[in-house]
Design an enzyme around this catalytic site. Structure first.
Site, mmCIF file in Angstrom:
data_model
loop_
_atom_site.group_PDB
_atom_site.id
_atom_site.type_symbol
_atom_site.label_atom_id
_atom_site.label_comp_id
_atom_site.label_asym_id
_atom_site.label_seq_id
_atom_site.Cartn_x
_atom_site.Cartn_y
_atom_site.Cartn_z
ATOM 1 N N TRP A 27 0.789 -1.343 -0.049
ATOM 2 C CA TRP A 27 0.060 -0.099 -0.161
ATOM 3 C C TRP A 27 0.821 1.275 -0.044
ATOM 4 O O TRP A 27 1.850 1.316 0.756
ATOM 5 C CB TRP A 27 -1.100 0.025 1.362
ATOM 6 C CG TRP A 27 -1.885 1.091 1.421
ATOM 7 C CD1 TRP A 27 -2.603 1.679 0.442
ATOM 8 C CD2 TRP A 27 -2.083 1.953 2.653
ATOM 9 N NE1 TRP A 27 -3.161 2.642 0.901
ATOM 10 C CE2 TRP A 27 -3.058 2.983 2.435
ATOM 11 C CE3 TRP A 27 -1.525 1.989 3.717
ATOM 12 C CZ2 TRP A 27 -3.528 4.036 3.453
ATOM 13 C CZ3 TRP A 27 -2.003 2.706 4.954
ATOM 14 C CH2 TRP A 27 -2.855 3.756 4.453
ATOM 15 N N ASP A 84 -1.637 -5.762 9.022
ATOM 16 C CA ASP A 84 -2.246 -4.674 8.257
ATOM 17 C C ASP A 84 -3.409 -5.564 7.968
ATOM 18 O O ASP A 84 -3.504 -6.265 6.993
ATOM 19 C CB ASP A 84 -1.616 -4.064 7.332
ATOM 20 C CG ASP A 84 -2.607 -3.033 6.903
ATOM 21 O OD1 ASP A 84 -2.078 -2.106 6.369
ATOM 22 O OD2 ASP A 84 -3.865 -2.867 7.325
ATOM 23 N N LYS A 113 -13.806 -0.924 4.752
ATOM 24 C CA LYS A 113 -14.134 -1.578 3.602
ATOM 25 C C LYS A 113 -15.177 -2.801 3.997
ATOM 26 O O LYS A 113 -16.249 -2.705 3.346
ATOM 27 C CB LYS A 113 -13.073 -2.365 2.928
ATOM 28 C CG LYS A 113 -12.074 -1.663 2.067
ATOM 29 C CD LYS A 113 -11.286 -0.976 2.713
ATOM 30 C CE LYS A 113 -10.141 -0.104 1.688
ATOM 31 N NZ LYS A 113 -9.124 0.701 2.425
#
Lengths: 410, 410
Positions: free
Chosen positions: B138, B220, B256
């Site tokens: 990311w 993560d 999300k």
């Protein structure tokens, strides 16, 4: 063995420890004059009626979704918030040189501003620039700027304990002697913890020195509207500095004046020399925000934005704010009157001269300890009381407690 | 002259610039396969039905107010969020050695975790401890750790472009040769941007080396439930590492899987050796939070806590999550089928082998540029596409565009 075995226990934040102790106290007459949040005369938290109304409007609005806000936040929140501070007809706004970063409460605004200044102010990555905070000040100011990377946080003279007022000559003297380009954190109104603000003339003197000596102006504005009941009156100092041509930051909080403490609604207003400088500043603000919280939370900003941008809701909000401010003023009047009626030693005019949520009672640490331990009246070690903790039901007990304390303890 | 005249213009964040360019594009066939947010088959944002339901419950619950949350956040949110990652029956949870910090999305959780590690991991204030992030990863990982003070952010081998899969040998090689106590940021599932996750056997190998070489595990987890449609399946790696006895951090995002992107709902789960170590760690986390945002925003956390704690709502949520995951799986299947039907040069099995929101198409920068400029199909320069941007209406055009690109541009 744990990889965390060397991690020391951190001491708790004083004001929250005080509330924790208060909660555990079973004394029937206990009073919490510690943490800075508004309470009704029933000693309850108050969700502003306009907030309840707008929350319901938001939840019924099917055109809204939960897509990421821009990094700098909800545009209509940012512009409306800056207008509240600077005034609708602010020339700086008309000249397109005012921008903003939606931040996580006043703390978040101070932190982002601090991070920016540490990277870009007075040279590049200049961590040696002195940051001046008032003596005394909000307990978190020092730590926010330290964690933003600054190595030299200093106090400027502010509270005169002897005369129970502003030490203006000490303040001006510090301004004259501070290294050029030093950053000064100024309380826009309702100074925390002293409740003592400069007069307009004193602000003018402060501004004159700061301009002449190229000192950076960083306003902390957490009580606009809440202090006097008038938004414009409470923003006078900010607007004066803007009219004097300063480039400056204002860390705004809507925690108190909207009662939205837990939705973390803040705004870092940036006043630059011109639009070109402003754009570059905001682009760097984005980089800082991106690595801290990416983009800010929507709910509180939507509530504030809707309220500020709708004339009827705005008027209703101002009414709610005045309700809070007026109750505080009433408690100030009554506390002073009762202390005077009791013949409590000392002078108590400062209680009504001071402004905003807090009063610096002048009680010393021993007296504070007595108040807590013997009277179960909880206040900060500095002698700071939150006027909002007073109610028509407890004010006699508090006045009596102060009286007993001052007469028993030196 | 402005005090900010030397502030340079920052480069915009690539993924937001892409969306901006997309918004400005007038082409009727344009498709946005850039930013990572879920879209319905109509190409629209989706507020989960369970979210809409719970928002109404919250707005009408007069027992709720807006008083500050504790510094570490809403307790019920923190514990239910950690349980989602670790499993309700997790021994670590039962042993009282799991704690959490409510944070501002996954970014905030990474930031607070990084700030803690910089202060307390591998000595005090050791800014030289290497932090390893996957190659690729990311785009914000590097900057979050750098701005937390780490001076040495490196990449570990991950994506094998040749074989379009995981470079396990390279990954394990980096784990064997890195300095002891190095920090590794691991994607719990649905690796961003490659969509390629280690298998269970591969995770076991990774864990063995990390335990032996005393490397710090920082998960993560931004897509739990969203990747396979199954919460437990998507948390397998986290739970395996916990069962192996690691002390570790897990940065969780509910952006999300709850579609709550703009309410910034995140949780830093901490697994420690025992409650004593945990308490000391949490006390220091409070200090870090206090100077960053003071205390976190309520709305999103309340929503998630209520949903996770109510069995019926929890089932509703899991079904909503499965709806999203299933649509992504359908688009994967269809895209691969169409490319194969078109006879597009290359192998396209990776589209259905990869997992989660993203697919690493294997398109090179020239090809990406062609897709954007000639075909008005917007994707990241790395070749990453967001499967959620595909719909039954645009999938043919996208497949044809990929075909045209691969056959025209080397």
């Amino acid at each position: 063995m744990s990889i965390f075995s060397e991690v020391p226990q951190a001491p708790p934040v004083a004001v929250f420890k005080l509330t924790a102790d208060f909660r555990e106290d079973s004394h029937p007459q206990k009073v919490n004059l510690g943490v800075g949040a508004y309470r009704t005369d029933e000693c309850q938290p108050w969700v502003l009626p306009v907030v309840k109304k707008v929350e319901r409007l938001i939840v019924e609005d099917s055109s809204l979704n939960h897509e990421y806000l821009p990094i700098l936040g909800l545009p209509e929140f940012r512009s409306a918030s800056s207008k509240v501070a600077l005034g609708d007809d602010s020339p700086a706004i008309k000249e397109n040189r005012v921008g903003a970063v939606q931040a996580l409460g006043g703390t978040g605004a101070l932190r982002i501003g601090g991070e920016f200044l540490h990277r870009w102010y007075n040279g590049t990555n200049n961590t040696a620039t002195p940051i001046y905070v008032s003596a005394p000040t909000w307990e978190n100011h020092n730590a926010v700027f330290t964690d933003a990377g600054f190595k030299d946080i200093r106090p400027y003279h502010y509270w005169d304990g002897a005369k129970k007022g502003l030490d203006i000559s000490g303040l001006l003297d510090d301004l004259e002697k501070a290294p050029e380009a030093s950053v000064f954190v100024l309380h826009a109104c309702a100074h925390n913890p002293t409740g003592t603000d400069p007069t307009q003339d004193e602000w003018k003197q402060i501004a004159e020195v700061m301009k002449r000596r190229n000192l950076f102006v960083f306003f902390d504005s957490a009580y606009q509207g809440f202090a006097s009941g008038s938004l414009d009156k409470d923003a006078w100092a900010i607007r004066y500095f803007v009219s004097e041509g300063f480039e400056l930051f204002v860390a705004q909080s809507f925690s108190k004046n909207f009662g939205l403490y837990n939705e973390r609604v803040g705004n870092l207003t940036v006043v630059a020399k011109d639009n070109e400088n402003l754009s570059r500043i905001l682009s760097q603000m984005e980089k800082i925000v991106r690595t801290t919280w990416s983009n800010p939370p929507s709910q509180g900003a939507r509530i504030v934005s809707k309220t500020l941008n709708c004339p009827e809701l705005f008027a209703e909000w101002k009414g709610n704010v005045k309700t809070m401010a007026d109750r505080v003023l009433l408690m100030r009047d009554q506390l002073k009157a009762k202390l005077q009626a009791l013949g409590t030693p000392g002078t108590w005019d400062h209680i009504t001269q001071q402004i905003g949520m807090f009063s610096f009672t002048g009680l010393n640490p021993k007296q504070v300890e007595y108040m807590i331990k013997e009277k179960h009246v909880y206040l900060m070690a500095s002698g700071r009381i939150n006027m909002c903790g007073l109610t028509s039901k407890n004010i006699d007990y508090v006045a009596q407690s102060i009286h007993d304390t001052v007469t028993s303890v030196q | 002259m402005s005090v900010f005249r030397d502030v340079t213009q920052a480069v915009p964040v690539a993924v937001f610039k892409l969306s901006q360019d997309f918004n400005n594009d007038q082409d009727p066939n344009k498709v946005n396969l850039g930013v990572g947010a879920y879209r319905t088959d109509e190409g629209l944002p989706w507020v989960l039905p369970v979210v809409k339901k719970v928002e109404k419950v919250i707005a009408h619950d007069d027992r709720l107010n807006h008083e500050y949350l504790p510094i570490l956040g809403l307790p019920q949110f923190r514990s239910s969020a950690s349980k989602i990652a670790l499993g309700a029956g997790s021994p670590a949870v039962q042993e009282d050695r799991v704690g959490a910090v409510q944070c501002l999305g996954g970014t905030g959780a990474l930031k607070i975790g990084a700030e803690f590690l910089r202060r307390f991991h591998n000595g005090s204030n050791n800014t030289k401890t290497p932090v390893y992030v996957s190659a690729p990863t990311w785009e914000n990982h590097n900057a979050v750790f750098a701005s937390a003070g780490f001076e040495d952010v490196r990449s570990y081998k991950y994506w094998d472009a040749q074989n379009r899969g995981l470079d396990l040998a390279g990954f394990l090689g980096d784990l064997e040769t890195c300095p002891e106590h190095s920090i590794f940021v691991l994607h719990a599932c649905a690796h961003n941007p490659t969509g390629t996750d280690p298998t269970q056997e591969q995770w076991m190998k990774i864990a063995e080396v990390m335990m032996r070489r005393r490397l710090f595990v920082f998960f993560d987890s931004a897509y739990q439930g969203f990747a396979s449609g199954d919460l437990d399946k998507d948390a397998w790696a986290i739970r395996y590492f916990v069962s192996m006895g690691f002390e570790m951090f897990c940065a969780q995002s509910f952006s999300k899987n709850f579609g709550l992107y703009n309410e910034r709902v995140g949780n830093l789960t901490i697994v420690a050796r025992d409650p004593d170590n945990l308490q000391r760690v949490l006390s220091q986390m409070e200090k870090i939070v206090r100077t960053t945002w003071s205390n976190p925003p309520s709305q999103g956390a309340r929503l998630v806590a209520i949903t996770l704690s109510d069995p019926a709502l929890f089932e509703d949520w899991k079904a909503n999550v499965k709806t999203m995951a299933d649509r992504v799986l359908l688009m994967r299947a269809q895209l691969q089928a169409k490319l194969e039907a078109l006879g597009t040069p290359g192998a396209w099995g990776h589209i259905t082998q990869q997992i989660g929101m993203f697919s690493f198409t294997g398109l090179n920068p020239n090809q990406v540029e062609y897709m954007v400029k000639e075909r008005h199909v917007y994707l990241m320069a790395s070749g990453r596409i967001n499967m959620c941007g595909l719909t039954t209406k645009n999938i043919d055009y996208v497949a044809q565009s990929i075909h045209a690109t691969v056959t025209s541009v080397q």
